[in-house]
Design a protein around this motif. Structure first.
Motif, PDB file in Angstrom:
ATOM      1  N   PRO A  16       0.799  -1.227   0.000  1.00  0.00           N
ATOM      2  CA  PRO A  16       0.000   0.000   0.000  1.00  0.00           C
ATOM      3  C   PRO A  16       0.834   1.281   0.000  1.00  0.00           C
ATOM      4  CG  PRO A  16      -0.925  -1.580   1.541  1.00  0.00           C
ATOM      5  CD  PRO A  16       0.391  -2.136   1.097  1.00  0.00           C
ATOM      6  N   VAL A  17       1.898   1.325   0.820  1.00  0.00           N
ATOM      7  CA  VAL A  17       2.695   2.546   0.953  1.00  0.00           C
ATOM      8  C   VAL A  17       4.169   2.209   0.751  1.00  0.00           C
ATOM      9  CG1 VAL A  17       3.324   4.502   2.422  1.00  0.00           C
ATOM     10  CG2 VAL A  17       1.026   3.502   2.597  1.00  0.00           C
ATOM     11  N   LEU A  18       4.793   2.904  -0.179  1.00  0.00           N
ATOM     12  CA  LEU A  18       6.240   2.801  -0.400  1.00  0.00           C
ATOM     13  C   LEU A  18       6.887   4.044   0.176  1.00  0.00           C
ATOM     14  CD1 LEU A  18       8.765   1.512  -1.674  1.00  0.00           C
ATOM     15  CD2 LEU A  18       8.185   2.711  -3.806  1.00  0.00           C
ATOM     16  N   ILE A  19       7.874   3.854   1.043  1.00  0.00           N
ATOM     17  CA  ILE A  19       8.556   4.963   1.711  1.00  0.00           C
ATOM     18  C   ILE A  19       9.993   4.996   1.227  1.00  0.00           C
ATOM     19  CG2 ILE A  19       9.260   5.941   3.931  1.00  0.00           C
ATOM     20  CD1 ILE A  19       6.906   4.367   5.190  1.00  0.00           C
ATOM     21  N   ALA A  20      10.373   6.063   0.554  1.00  0.00           N
ATOM     22  CA  ALA A  20      11.747   6.228   0.089  1.00  0.00           C
ATOM     23  C   ALA A  20      12.531   6.964   1.163  1.00  0.00           C
ATOM     24  CB  ALA A  20      11.773   7.018  -1.222  1.00  0.00           C
ATOM     25  N   SER A 167      -4.431   5.414  -9.899  1.00  0.00           N
ATOM     26  CA  SER A 167      -4.630   4.454  -8.812  1.00  0.00           C
ATOM     27  C   SER A 167      -3.390   4.185  -7.978  1.00  0.00           C
ATOM     28  CB  SER A 167      -5.146   3.123  -9.377  1.00  0.00           C
ATOM     29  OG  SER A 167      -4.197   2.559 -10.271  1.00  0.00           O
ATOM     30  N   GLY A 168      -2.230   4.715  -8.367  1.00  0.00           N
ATOM     31  CA  GLY A 168      -1.048   4.456  -7.570  1.00  0.00           C
ATOM     32  C   GLY A 168       0.245   4.788  -8.264  1.00  0.00           C
ATOM     33  N   VAL A 169       1.317   4.151  -7.803  1.00  0.00           N
ATOM     34  CA  VAL A 169       2.675   4.456  -8.233  1.00  0.00           C
ATOM     35  C   VAL A 169       3.387   3.175  -8.635  1.00  0.00           C
ATOM     36  CG1 VAL A 169       4.901   5.419  -7.512  1.00  0.00           C
ATOM     37  CG2 VAL A 169       2.772   6.446  -6.674  1.00  0.00           C
ATOM     38  N   ASP A 170       4.104   3.222  -9.745  1.00  0.00           N
ATOM     39  CA  ASP A 170       5.031   2.154 -10.125  1.00  0.00           C
ATOM     40  C   ASP A 170       6.448   2.668  -9.901  1.00  0.00           C
ATOM     41  OD1 ASP A 170       3.938  -0.349 -11.183  1.00  0.00           O
ATOM     42  OD2 ASP A 170       2.861   0.961 -12.578  1.00  0.00           O
ATOM     43  N   ALA A 171       7.249   1.919  -9.175  1.00  0.00           N
ATOM     44  CA  ALA A 171       8.617   2.336  -8.880  1.00  0.00           C
ATOM     45  C   ALA A 171       9.573   1.198  -9.163  1.00  0.00           C
ATOM     46  CB  ALA A 171       8.739   2.757  -7.409  1.00  0.00           C
ATOM     47  N   VAL A 172      10.815   1.565  -9.448  1.00  0.00           N
ATOM     48  CA  VAL A 172      11.881   0.582  -9.576  1.00  0.00           C
ATOM     49  C   VAL A 172      12.919   0.871  -8.513  1.00  0.00           C
ATOM     50  CG1 VAL A 172      13.833  -0.168 -10.990  1.00  0.00           C
ATOM     51  CG2 VAL A 172      11.570   0.033 -12.004  1.00  0.00           C
ATOM     52  N   VAL A 173      13.328  -0.174  -7.795  1.00  0.00           N
ATOM     53  CA  VAL A 173      14.356  -0.053  -6.773  1.00  0.00           C
ATOM     54  C   VAL A 173      15.505  -0.978  -7.145  1.00  0.00           C
ATOM     55  CG1 VAL A 173      12.706   0.574  -4.984  1.00  0.00           C
ATOM     56  CG2 VAL A 173      13.294  -1.819  -5.311  1.00  0.00           C
ATOM     57  N   ARG A 182      10.620  -4.168  -9.156  1.00  0.00           N
ATOM     58  CA  ARG A 182       9.533  -3.213  -9.346  1.00  0.00           C
ATOM     59  C   ARG A 182       8.650  -3.234  -8.103  1.00  0.00           C
ATOM     60  NH1 ARG A 182       4.578  -4.137 -13.608  1.00  0.00           N
ATOM     61  NH2 ARG A 182       3.175  -2.557 -12.748  1.00  0.00           N
ATOM     62  N   VAL A 183       8.177  -2.075  -7.698  1.00  0.00           N
ATOM     63  CA  VAL A 183       7.251  -1.958  -6.575  1.00  0.00           C
ATOM     64  C   VAL A 183       5.996  -1.242  -7.062  1.00  0.00           C
ATOM     65  CG1 VAL A 183       6.881  -1.130  -4.229  1.00  0.00           C
ATOM     66  CG2 VAL A 183       9.182  -1.806  -4.944  1.00  0.00           C
ATOM     67  N   ARG A 184       4.855  -1.830  -6.793  1.00  0.00           N
ATOM     68  CA  ARG A 184       3.581  -1.198  -7.089  1.00  0.00           C
ATOM     69  C   ARG A 184       2.939  -0.814  -5.759  1.00  0.00           C
ATOM     70  NH1 ARG A 184       0.657   1.872 -10.616  1.00  0.00           N
ATOM     71  NH2 ARG A 184      -1.560   1.692 -10.101  1.00  0.00           N
ATOM     72  N   ALA A 185       2.664   0.488  -5.595  1.00  0.00           N
ATOM     73  CA  ALA A 185       2.117   0.990  -4.338  1.00  0.00           C
ATOM     74  C   ALA A 185       0.962   1.944  -4.619  1.00  0.00           C
ATOM     75  CB  ALA A 185       3.201   1.713  -3.526  1.00  0.00           C
ATOM     76  N   ARG A 186       0.058   2.050  -3.660  1.00  0.00           N
ATOM     77  CA  ARG A 186      -1.009   3.042  -3.762  1.00  0.00           C
ATOM     78  C   ARG A 186      -0.454   4.450  -3.564  1.00  0.00           C
ATOM     79  NH1 ARG A 186      -5.967   1.033  -1.772  1.00  0.00           N
ATOM     80  NH2 ARG A 186      -6.765   3.180  -1.912  1.00  0.00           N
ATOM     81  N   VAL A 187       0.565   4.544  -2.694  1.00  0.00           N
ATOM     82  CA  VAL A 187       1.110   5.840  -2.311  1.00  0.00           C
ATOM     83  C   VAL A 187       2.626   5.723  -2.188  1.00  0.00           C
ATOM     84  CG1 VAL A 187       1.241   7.536  -0.429  1.00  0.00           C
ATOM     85  CG2 VAL A 187      -0.975   6.592  -1.083  1.00  0.00           C
ATOM     86  N   TRP A 307       3.737  19.766  -1.471  1.00  0.00           N
ATOM     87  CA  TRP A 307       4.029  18.599  -0.637  1.00  0.00           C
ATOM     88  C   TRP A 307       3.304  17.355  -1.120  1.00  0.00           C
ATOM     89  CZ3 TRP A 307       5.427  19.093   5.111  1.00  0.00           C
ATOM     90  CH2 TRP A 307       6.228  20.235   5.322  1.00  0.00           C
ATOM     91  N   ARG A 308       2.412  17.544  -2.079  1.00  0.00           N
ATOM     92  CA  ARG A 308       1.684  16.410  -2.648  1.00  0.00           C
ATOM     93  C   ARG A 308       1.522  16.629  -4.144  1.00  0.00           C
ATOM     94  NH1 ARG A 308      -4.715  14.568  -2.183  1.00  0.00           N
ATOM     95  NH2 ARG A 308      -4.435  12.596  -3.322  1.00  0.00           N
ATOM     96  N   VAL A 309       1.845  15.608  -4.916  1.00  0.00           N
ATOM     97  CA  VAL A 309       1.569  15.594  -6.351  1.00  0.00           C
ATOM     98  C   VAL A 309       0.911  14.253  -6.652  1.00  0.00           C
ATOM     99  CG1 VAL A 309       2.494  15.716  -8.683  1.00  0.00           C
ATOM    100  CG2 VAL A 309       3.524  17.106  -6.867  1.00  0.00           C
ATOM    101  N   GLY A 310      -0.393  14.251  -6.808  1.00  0.00           N
ATOM    102  CA  GLY A 310      -1.104  13.006  -7.059  1.00  0.00           C
ATOM    103  C   GLY A 310      -1.007  12.055  -5.887  1.00  0.00           C
ATOM    104  N   ASN A 311      -0.418  10.903  -6.109  1.00  0.00           N
ATOM    105  CA  ASN A 311      -0.274   9.884  -5.073  1.00  0.00           C
ATOM    106  C   ASN A 311       1.103   9.898  -4.417  1.00  0.00           C
ATOM    107  OD1 ASN A 311      -2.893   8.556  -5.471  1.00  0.00           O
ATOM    108  ND2 ASN A 311      -2.063   7.992  -7.477  1.00  0.00           N
ATOM    109  N   VAL A 312       1.838  10.984  -4.609  1.00  0.00           N
ATOM    110  CA  VAL A 312       3.197  11.089  -4.083  1.00  0.00           C
ATOM    111  C   VAL A 312       3.269  12.261  -3.100  1.00  0.00           C
ATOM    112  CG1 VAL A 312       5.647  11.287  -4.642  1.00  0.00           C
ATOM    113  CG2 VAL A 312       4.079  10.167  -6.256  1.00  0.00           C
TER     114      VAL A 312
END
Length: 574
Positions: A16-20, A167-173, A182-187, A307-312
């Motif tokens: 649900p939540v990815l924290i960088a 609906s969320g965020v796609d990230a690569v770590v 790949r990480v799929r998160a809502r936020v 401080w917020r852009v969409g789901n980020v």
């Protein structure tokens, strides 16, 4: 943002939540989410804790949060000894001429209430200033977070890119070994520091004064440092030597110390310094030490314009950079995490209205501006004193004594900034869209003292409500309706029922003492999950469903002074 994602058949982690960023802010956010049953993954480049103390002050509000988590005692055990008064020393050279000494209550005095006539802060919180280096704090936070199954920590991994959709965020770590995932998160929440990849990828810029001046920090080990200078143990030692302005910080109170060397002249190079000469001038004589680390850094006063852009979202140093005078940087960042966590809970669990996540920036950005400007002002005061300090303060005889007398008065003026309880405890969300105003005047916001109040948007007041029990201990993990000792609970039932019908986690709690009730000022006070007041009244609200809609972000809160004709839109019956 570039899209590094869609063309690689990478393994996928869904969360649900990815924290960088896994510093104190990211770890705090993950902990608060885990306590609410919200899963998260923390991405942190470092596999081990930081070796540099970095932030060295945990403020009272942060300690109140740690008390809720059950780790306050562990933090205090790793901090400067509890019976040690909080001393700040000003001197020309540390071993020669002491100019002024500022004292705050020790942690023992804070607990027992002893000396409350001298230290009013003992009435405002169970905690005062707790000095602990980040290198000692991070292991405690990491260990505590490891106890939650809802929190996944990926140490040694770095966020390399992300895209987002509705609906969320796609990230690569990427792991330091070269493995990618790949990480799929809502936020996604960027807690990745002042050079935040998340902020830069969003195109969000910093506003404010920006970089103010250069500094160099020398972390060193010297077990006999207290004997070297003869001033006893203090938390901070400011030196006003014209060739070595700066401040020594006690990291562990025994052998680890840090010296922040301040540069007023922008033309003067911060490189190729003779460390032993710098420290010898600051102390007033040479001494033996082991240099552990040299860090080059700048004073900043910067706040992200979004401080917020969409789901980020952005939090901590990714959202604001402060001058360290005041100890507000890390503490403000942890406050960001505390505010954001319960709002993400509402969003992910379905009881939040469409405006709740927007309230994060609306509430926290003004606090970052407030704290950043006040920290910069504290630094400016010190810079003024340093710029006006003449070499005569080093001279023997009447000339030197006269110069030091003048400098002593200036040091006393500068030291007033360390009466900072109001900065840490007195912030409030004065124009929050999710707090219900009652039309009463806002209490004073004084950096030096705390005007405890249940005014909507303020931190719920602390008072001892039994043997060793704070009113803060009465507050639950969700919303808490605090009821005065002699108040009937029946009138409050419609408000509780409306909250439950909307899906809000809510409980009620009756205060035990009239002293505590006086602090809360009203018979009924609804406190949010982050410990700030959402609504208050001496009677039940006339339209409880509208109150609930405001505090969950489904309805815009009216600003004070703008009620509908003939009635308060969400007020109490009169």
């Amino acid at each position: 943002m570039s899209d590094p994602i869609n063309h690689d058949p990478l393994p996928v982690l869904e969360v649900p939540v990815l924290i960088a960023g896994g510093g104190p802010v990211g770890l705090s956010l993950a902990t608060e989410l885990a306590r609410r049953g919200i899963e998260s993954a923390v991405i942190e480049t470092r596999e081990s804790e930081t070796e540099h103390p970095k932030a060295t002050l945990v403020g009272a509000r942060t300690m109140e949060l740690f008390r809720r988590w059950g780790i306050a005692d562990a933090v205090e055990d790793a901090a400067i000894p509890p019976d040690h008064p909080y001393f700040i020393v000003f001197a020309t050279e540390l071993a020669k001429h002491e100019l002024h000494r500022f004292r705050s209550a020790s942690r023992v005095e804070m607990r027992g209430g002893a000396g409350s006539h001298r230290f009013p802060e003992v009435e405002w919180s169970p905690y005062g200033k707790t000095q602990i280096g980040q290198q000692a704090l991070e292991p405690i936070l990491r260990a505590h977070l490891a106890g939650y199954q809802a929190a996944r920590t990926l140490y040694g991994w770095t966020l390399t890119g992300f895209t987002q959709d509705e609906s969320g965020v796609d990230a690569v770590v990427e792991h330091r070994s070269g493995a990618r995932q790949r990480v799929r998160a809502r936020v996604l929440v960027g807690c990745d520091g002042g050079r935040s990849l998340v902020r830069k990828a969003l195109g969000v810029r910093f506003v404010g004064r920006g970089p103010m001046r250069d500094n160099v920090s020398f972390l060193f080990r010297c077990p006999d440092f207290i004997d070297v200078h003869g001033r006893g143990l203090a938390n901070l030692y400011f030196t006003l030597h014209p060739d070595s302005f700066g401040v020594f910080t006690a990291i562990d109170g025994s052998e680890l110390w840090n010296y922040q060397y301040y540069f007023l002249d922008p033309e003067k190079s911060t490189r190729d310094l003779d460390v032993r000469d710098v420290l010898a001038k600051a102390v007033g004589k040479p001494f033996d030490f082991e240099l552990l680390k040299v860090t080059h850094w700048k004073h900043f006063q910067s706040v992200a314009n979004r401080w917020r852009v969409g789901n980020v979202f952005l939090a901590g140093d990714a959202a604001h950079l402060f001058v360290p005078t005041g100890g507000l940087g890390m503490n403000t960042g942890i406050g960001d995490a505390w505010d954001l966590a319960w709002k993400l809970e509402g969003h992910l669990n379905g009881w939040a209205g469409e405006h709740l996540l927007d309230s994060y920036e609306a509430e926290r950005k003004p606090i970052a501006i407030r704290n950043g400007l006040l920290s910069a002002m504290n630094s400016d005061r010190l810079d003024i004193v340093m710029a006006e300090t003449d070499r005569a303060v080093l001279a023997p005889g009447p000339e030197g004594e006269a110069a030091r007398t003048e400098l002593r008065a200036k040091a006393e003026w500068v030291s007033r900034q360390f009466n900072s309880a109001g900065l840490h405890l007195g912030y409030r969300y004065s124009r929050s869209p999710i707090c219900v105003p009652d039309g009463t005047p806002e209490p004073p916001d004084d950096p030096t003292r705390v005007i405890q109040s249940s005014w909507p948007g303020c931190r719920a007041p602390h008072a001892w409500d039994g043997d060793g029990v704070s009113t803060l201990d009465r507050l639950g993990n969700g919303f808490t309706l605090v009821v005065a000792p002699d108040a009937d609970e029946a009138p409050a039932e419609p408000l509780l029922s409306a909250a439950r019908a909307a899906g809000l986690p809510v409980t009620s709690e009756r205060l035990r003492t009239h002293t505590a009730a006086a602090r809360y000022e009203r018979r009924y006070v609804l406190v949010r999950p982050d410990g700030h007041v959402a609504w208050r009244g001496d009677t039940a609200p006339e339209r409880p469903d509208e109150v609930v809609d405001v505090i969950r972000g489904a309805r815009r809160s009216p600003l004070p002074g703008t009620p509908a004709p003939d009635r308060d839109p969400v007020g109490s019956t009169v």
